[in-house]
Design a protein around this motif. Structure first.
Motif, mmCIF file in Angstrom:
data_model
loop_
_atom_site.group_PDB
_atom_site.id
_atom_site.type_symbol
_atom_site.label_atom_id
_atom_site.label_comp_id
_atom_site.label_asym_id
_atom_site.label_seq_id
_atom_site.Cartn_x
_atom_site.Cartn_y
_atom_site.Cartn_z
ATOM 1 N N THR A 179 0.831 -1.204 0.000
ATOM 2 C CA THR A 179 0.000 0.000 0.000
ATOM 3 C C THR A 179 0.868 1.258 0.000
ATOM 4 O OG1 THR A 179 -0.203 0.035 2.431
ATOM 5 C CG2 THR A 179 -1.908 -1.137 1.186
ATOM 6 N N VAL A 219 -8.252 -7.254 -2.718
ATOM 7 C CA VAL A 219 -6.951 -7.916 -2.658
ATOM 8 C C VAL A 219 -7.080 -9.429 -2.751
ATOM 9 C CG1 VAL A 219 -5.888 -6.054 -1.327
ATOM 10 C CG2 VAL A 219 -7.078 -7.893 -0.128
ATOM 11 N N PHE A 247 -8.851 0.742 6.019
ATOM 12 C CA PHE A 247 -9.522 0.640 4.719
ATOM 13 C C PHE A 247 -10.684 -0.349 4.801
ATOM 14 C CE2 PHE A 247 -5.024 1.422 3.119
ATOM 15 C CZ PHE A 247 -5.245 2.762 2.857
ATOM 16 N N ILE A 275 -10.000 0.059 -5.263
ATOM 17 C CA ILE A 275 -8.651 -0.182 -5.754
ATOM 18 C C ILE A 275 -8.498 -1.670 -6.044
ATOM 19 C CG2 ILE A 275 -6.192 0.070 -5.271
ATOM 20 C CD1 ILE A 275 -6.946 2.249 -3.231
ATOM 21 N N TYR A 316 -9.916 -1.643 -0.713
ATOM 22 C CA TYR A 316 -8.852 -2.407 -1.366
ATOM 23 C C TYR A 316 -9.391 -3.797 -1.695
ATOM 24 C CZ TYR A 316 -4.442 0.204 -1.409
ATOM 25 O OH TYR A 316 -3.420 1.070 -1.722
ATOM 26 N N ALA A 349 -6.336 -4.493 -6.555
ATOM 27 C CA ALA A 349 -4.935 -4.638 -6.149
ATOM 28 C C ALA A 349 -4.534 -6.102 -6.028
ATOM 29 C CB ALA A 349 -4.710 -3.913 -4.826
ATOM 30 N N ILE A 366 -1.029 -6.690 -4.124
ATOM 31 C CA ILE A 366 -0.735 -6.134 -2.799
ATOM 32 C C ILE A 366 -0.617 -7.274 -1.776
ATOM 33 C CG2 ILE A 366 -1.604 -4.718 -0.909
ATOM 34 C CD1 ILE A 366 -0.598 -3.067 -3.220
ATOM 35 N N TYR A 417 -10.551 -9.573 -4.415
ATOM 36 C CA TYR A 417 -10.254 -9.146 -5.782
ATOM 37 C C TYR A 417 -11.027 -9.993 -6.788
ATOM 38 C CZ TYR A 417 -7.757 -8.374 -10.150
ATOM 39 O OH TYR A 417 -7.462 -8.085 -11.463
ATOM 40 N N GLY A 472 0.876 1.426 -3.568
ATOM 41 C CA GLY A 472 -0.473 1.348 -4.132
ATOM 42 C C GLY A 472 -1.350 2.527 -3.792
ATOM 43 N N ASN A 473 -1.023 3.237 -2.714
ATOM 44 C CA ASN A 473 -1.841 4.383 -2.324
ATOM 45 C C ASN A 473 -1.763 5.542 -3.309
ATOM 46 O OD1 ASN A 473 -2.810 3.045 -0.133
ATOM 47 N ND2 ASN A 473 -1.765 4.265 1.409
ATOM 48 N N VAL A 523 -6.400 -5.632 6.296
ATOM 49 C CA VAL A 523 -6.686 -4.414 5.526
ATOM 50 C C VAL A 523 -7.619 -3.501 6.322
ATOM 51 C CG1 VAL A 523 -7.746 -3.513 3.416
ATOM 52 C CG2 VAL A 523 -6.330 -5.583 3.316
#
Length: 423
Positions: free
Chosen positions: A276, A364, A377, A298, A362, A300, A303, A382, A279-280, A372
């Motif tokens: 992150t 993920v 967040f 996001i 996120y 990701a 990540i 994902y 990734g941020n 997370v």
């Protein structure tokens, strides 16, 4: 003499045009030993890989000894696979690792009075100027610093002296410059030149590195269909090459959306974004476009951690992304010595929060959702989210997905998005 090349075509400068300018920058120089300081793999789309390759082979063919030290900052060392992908056939053993904690020498100090004057009194402490000891090695006839000028959350517009003072700089300059930027406010700086942090680096160049033979080779790039398009190349040993590059980058890398975004979906390429900490950028570069109450998703898949190293990762896990005021209060608490001793991490925590203005999710694969969520967040799977927001089916910009308008960004590192009605 500065060398500037700007393309008049949408396809950008050709490799032949770029190479011609690079060779011209070496004319008249009798070089025995050269240090190249390119960006690392997180700046893959800078075009600096090709530039470094051309310089390396040209100089070696002339009998010059060439060292390459990627400007890692606090990032992890570039891997052999990454080096091959970015820099081509340069032997991996030619790449020297910069350690921001141990490999630096102090050149001097930027006075607190000057820092206060450029930050409107928001920061009063002096800043030590540290660089990797190789930058000061008189054996190097030339130091070549390639890299991309693009909107940046800490400084306003990236590269030039930042590549030296942060990329191969020491802990105090990295930490304090990031914290000064966070306290001053990233939305006051992103996309602009002559910000307080930029003025710190300009001061450092003028007072401590003016006698070093540093050649900046700055690009302005975009990406189309995974192809790097180099719209401008700005080569020079002074400040003017940056000034000119910024003008073009503001045209090519700032996208004004016609209204605030209710929902924005950003994809992070797993080859580039593992933490992150990197990734941020999805947050930094879109926050000026997102509506109050909006949603940032996001995507990701790569990540797997929060910080780039274990120490910073632990700080993020401990304190989380809790907002500017909460983080500043935590930072100023004398008992939180671990955070106070790592201002860069504190600044990162401020940058990575929306301050409750919009939600951040996120999506993920390789980090538990509970972890997370513990850092502040929202979390999602994902593989489930991409069934709705498939990067292979979305196109850059506005899309309609199940009757809902979303804005899709395939790579946040290449630009800055701003709501035109609020700018």
């Amino acid at each position: 003499m500065d060398i500037y090349r700007q393309s008049t075509k949408d396809t950008g400068l050709s490799q032949a045009e770029i190479k011609e300018a690079l060779l011209a920058s070496l004319e008249g120089r009798d070089l025995k030993k050269v240090l190249i300081v390119p960006p690392d793999f997180t700046r893959y789309h800078s075009g600096a890989g090709y530039i470094t390759n051309v310089y390396y082979h040209t100089l070696c063919d002339r009998g010059c000894h060439v060292d390459i030290m990627p400007a890692l900052g606090t990032h992890v060392m570039i891997t052999e696979d990454q080096a091959t992908k970015m820099f081509g056939d340069i032997p991996y053993e030619k790449f020297i690792r910069h350690n921001w904690r141990t490999d630096v020498v102090k050149l001097g100090e930027i006075p607190g009075s000057y820092v206060s004057s450029i930050t409107e009194g928001l920061w009063h402490e002096p800043v030590s100027v540290e660089v990797n000891r190789r930058i000061m090695n008189p054996d190097y006839d030339l130091i070549i610093s390639p890299g991309q000028v693009v909107p940046h959350e800490v400084i306003g517009m990236s590269n030039h002296a930042k590549n030296i003072f942060v990329g191969v700089g020491g802990s105090e300059m990295i930490n304090k410059s990031h914290m000064i930027g966070a306290v001053y406010g990233m939305e006051r700086m992103m996309g602009r030149d002559y910000t307080p942090v930029r003025q710190l680096f300009d001061y450092g160049m003028k007072h401590f590195l003016a006698q070093r033979p540093i050649l900046f080779v700055l690009t302005v790039t975009t990406v189309s269909q995974n192809e790097i398009l180099t719209h401008g190349l700005f080569i020079g040993e002074g400040r003017q090459c940056l000034t000119e590059a910024v003008k073009l980058a503001q045209k090519k890398n700032i996208d004004f959306v016609e209204h605030g975004l209710k929902k924005c979906v950003v994809y992070l390429n797993p080859a580039e974004f593992k933490s992150t900490w990197l990734g941020n950028k999805a947050i930094y570069r879109t926050r000026m476009a997102l509506d109050d109450g909006g949603e940032l998703i996001i995507l990701a898949p790569g990540i797997e951690r929060f910080g780039e190293d274990d120490a910073v990762d632990a700080l993020i896990r401990k304190y989380g992304y809790r907002g500017r005021l909460t983080t500043l209060q935590t930072f100023r608490d004398p008992k939180n010595t671990d955070l106070r001793e790592n201002m860069g991490a504190a600044a990162h925590l401020i940058h990575g929060s929306s301050d409750g203005r919009f939600t951040i999710t996120y999506a993920v694969r390789d980090i538990p959702a509970a972890e997370v969520e513990r850092v502040g967040f929202q979390a999602a799977s994902y593989d489930k989210v991409v069934r709705i927001y498939d990067p292979h089916k979305l196109h850059y910009g506005f899309n309609m997905v199940k009757g809902e308008e979303i804005y899709y960004i395939p790579n946040p590192a290449l630009g800055l998005w701003i709501d035109r009605t609020r700018f």
